[in-house]
Design an enzyme around this catalytic site. Structure first.
Site, PDB file in Angstrom:
ATOM      1  N   ALA A  32     -33.634  39.998  28.850  1.00  0.00           N
ATOM      2  CA  ALA A  32     -33.967  38.854  29.714  1.00  0.00           C
ATOM      3  C   ALA A  32     -33.447  37.587  29.028  1.00  0.00           C
ATOM      4  O   ALA A  32     -34.179  36.622  28.807  1.00  0.00           O
ATOM      5  CB  ALA A  32     -35.464  38.771  29.994  1.00  0.00           C
ATOM      6  N   GLY A  36     -31.602  30.225  24.732  1.00  0.00           N
ATOM      7  CA  GLY A  36     -32.123  30.338  23.356  1.00  0.00           C
ATOM      8  C   GLY A  36     -31.463  31.493  22.627  1.00  0.00           C
ATOM      9  O   GLY A  36     -30.967  31.354  21.504  1.00  0.00           O
ATOM     10  N   HIS A  37     -31.443  32.668  23.296  1.00  0.00           N
ATOM     11  CA  HIS A  37     -30.781  33.830  22.693  1.00  0.00           C
ATOM     12  C   HIS A  37     -29.282  33.560  22.507  1.00  0.00           C
ATOM     13  O   HIS A  37     -28.695  33.924  21.499  1.00  0.00           O
ATOM     14  CB  HIS A  37     -30.919  35.053  23.601  1.00  0.00           C
ATOM     15  N   LYS A 148     -38.650  29.548  17.253  1.00  0.00           N
ATOM     16  CA  LYS A 148     -39.633  29.636  18.336  1.00  0.00           C
ATOM     17  C   LYS A 148     -40.759  30.603  17.951  1.00  0.00           C
ATOM     18  O   LYS A 148     -41.925  30.341  18.190  1.00  0.00           O
ATOM     19  CB  LYS A 148     -38.912  30.106  19.602  1.00  0.00           C
ATOM     20  N   SER A 184     -38.231  30.830  27.086  1.00  0.00           N
ATOM     21  CA  SER A 184     -38.842  32.125  26.809  1.00  0.00           C
ATOM     22  C   SER A 184     -38.613  33.033  28.006  1.00  0.00           C
ATOM     23  O   SER A 184     -38.619  32.561  29.155  1.00  0.00           O
ATOM     24  CB  SER A 184     -40.347  31.957  26.587  1.00  0.00           C
ATOM     25  N   SER A 185     -38.440  34.312  27.733  1.00  0.00           N
ATOM     26  CA  SER A 185     -38.264  35.276  28.828  1.00  0.00           C
ATOM     27  C   SER A 185     -39.499  35.294  29.713  1.00  0.00           C
ATOM     28  O   SER A 185     -39.426  35.627  30.899  1.00  0.00           O
ATOM     29  CB  SER A 185     -38.030  36.673  28.247  1.00  0.00           C
TER      30      SER A 185
HETATM   31  P1  AMP Z   1     -37.055  38.002  22.056  1.00  0.00           P
HETATM   32  O1  AMP Z   1     -36.023  38.593  22.975  1.00  0.00           O
HETATM   33  O2  AMP Z   1     -38.050  37.158  22.745  1.00  0.00           O
HETATM   34  O3  AMP Z   1     -37.659  39.038  21.154  1.00  0.00           O
HETATM   35  O4  AMP Z   1     -36.280  36.998  21.104  1.00  0.00           O
HETATM   36  C1  AMP Z   1     -35.151  37.403  20.366  1.00  0.00           C
HETATM   37  C2  AMP Z   1     -34.808  36.297  19.403  1.00  0.00           C
HETATM   38  O5  AMP Z   1     -34.512  35.106  20.124  1.00  0.00           O
HETATM   39  C3  AMP Z   1     -35.945  35.947  18.431  1.00  0.00           C
HETATM   40  O6  AMP Z   1     -35.394  35.679  17.145  1.00  0.00           O
HETATM   41  C4  AMP Z   1     -36.523  34.705  19.055  1.00  0.00           C
HETATM   42  O7  AMP Z   1     -37.170  33.853  18.115  1.00  0.00           O
HETATM   43  C5  AMP Z   1     -35.262  34.035  19.595  1.00  0.00           C
HETATM   44  N1  AMP Z   1     -35.620  33.083  20.650  1.00  0.00           N
HETATM   45  C6  AMP Z   1     -36.331  33.305  21.768  1.00  0.00           C
HETATM   46  N2  AMP Z   1     -36.502  32.170  22.470  1.00  0.00           N
HETATM   47  C7  AMP Z   1     -35.892  31.189  21.752  1.00  0.00           C
HETATM   48  C8  AMP Z   1     -35.741  29.780  21.923  1.00  0.00           C
HETATM   49  N3  AMP Z   1     -36.250  29.134  22.977  1.00  0.00           N
HETATM   50  N4  AMP Z   1     -35.052  29.088  20.981  1.00  0.00           N
HETATM   51  C9  AMP Z   1     -34.547  29.733  19.890  1.00  0.00           C
HETATM   52  N5  AMP Z   1     -34.665  31.040  19.669  1.00  0.00           N
HETATM   53  C10 AMP Z   1     -35.332  31.768  20.583  1.00  0.00           C
END
Ligand code: AMP
Length: 278
Positions: A32, A36-37, A148, A184-185
């Site tokens: 998703a 950010g990603h 984050k 955020s997702s």
């Molecule tokens: P996730 O898919 O939510 O597990 O996130 C994967 C990576 O993306 C993790 O290192 C998160 O900290 C980073 N991440 C998610 N949202 C953000 C954001 N808004 N800004 C920076 N990094 C992010």
């Protein structure tokens, strides 16, 4: 972008690239994907010969089955979205990551018992297991994590030390929507009315940081509590100031203090944080 589904195929391919002296950057995600990603991937793409992204919704880190069931899965759009800043996608099935019952052990101290650790029991064990296993498959030179998820980042740094991974962990700044909401997702699950209120979270963190600098920890915490009590849509789970290295909750401002919040907005749990230096 090449896509690998099995750990054996990606491991062998990356070992070949390593023999050719290629440097590998790695961005683990649960999909998703949003800006950010993509920022993490772009940083890796600029700093390494090969950038690997993994997309795996890790059941072991969900302590709430509804959250796991409702986690958005958007693989086709994700692939198109990262095509220009990613060389290799690892998109494994559950059995590739968990052919056996996890039995890894870690020692995270305060990181595992405070804040996210307290409110999401078992969450960081799940994070540590999956990241440890992904690191062993990908063997990157550098791995990129967002600030984050501040507590998660500290967990990963500790994991790397405990398990002697020869990986440099690169913290990446929080990417926000133009109104300040941390991307955020889970934001996709907010109702329109809730989405309009969501920027209050970061506005409140910034105000709390000002109060911390000029007044006290106690007053800044009271301000946060009172702000969210004014809106019935919000339910504050925690807001605390911590000293990032010890991850101890602190009642006085330190040279480096991080304010961390977890808050429900309707049925969606959001986290954010703010770093304050003296
Ligand atoms: P996730 O898919 O939510 O597990 O996130 C994967 C990576 O993306 C993790 O290192 C998160 O900290 C980073 N991440 C998610 N949202 C953000 C954001 N808004 N800004 C920076 N990094 C992010």
């Amino acid at each position: 972008m090449q896509v690998f589904k099995t750990r054996e195929s990606i491991y062998n391919h990356l070992q070949d690239l390593k023999k050719q002296q290629k440097t590998i950057g790695f961005v683990p995600t649960m999909g998703a994907l949003h800006e950010g990603h993509r920022t993490l991937l772009q940083k890796s793409y600029a700093e390494n010969d090969i950038t690997v992204c993994s997309i795996f919704v890790n059941p072991l880190q969900f302590n709430n089955t509804e959250d796991l069931d409702k986690y958005p899965r958007t693989i086709e759009t994700d692939m198109a979205f990262i095509d220009s800043c990613c060389d290799i996608l690892f998109y494994p099935d559950y059995s590739e990551i968990y052919p056996d019952t996890p039995n890894e052990t870690f020692e995270f101290g305060n990181l595992e018992t405070n804040l996210e650790g307290a409110f999401r029991p078992g969450h960081f064990y799940g994070v540590a297991v999956v990241v440890h296993r992904l690191f062993n498959i990908v063997n990157p030179d550098k791995a990129y994590f967002g600030l984050k998820d501040f507590q998660q980042l500290q967990i990963i740094k500790s994991l790397v030390e405990q398990k002697n991974h020869a990986i440099e962990i690169i913290p990446c700044e929080i990417i926000r929507e133009s109104d300040g909401l941390a991307m955020s997702s889970r934001n996709k699950r907010l109702l329109d009315s809730e989405r309009k209120l969501a920027p209050i979270i970061y506005q409140t963190l910034k105000q709390a940081a000002d109060i911390l600098k000029n007044k006290s920890v106690e007053e800044s915490k009271m301000f946060v509590k009172n702000t969210f009590e004014k809106h019935k849509e919000f339910s504050l789970e925690y807001f605390e100031w911590v000293e990032p290295n010890s991850f101890e909750i602190t009642n006085v401002q330190k040279p480096l203090t991080v304010g961390l919040i977890a808050i429900w907005l309707g049925k969606v749990r959001l986290i954010d944080n703010i770093i304050v230096t003296q």
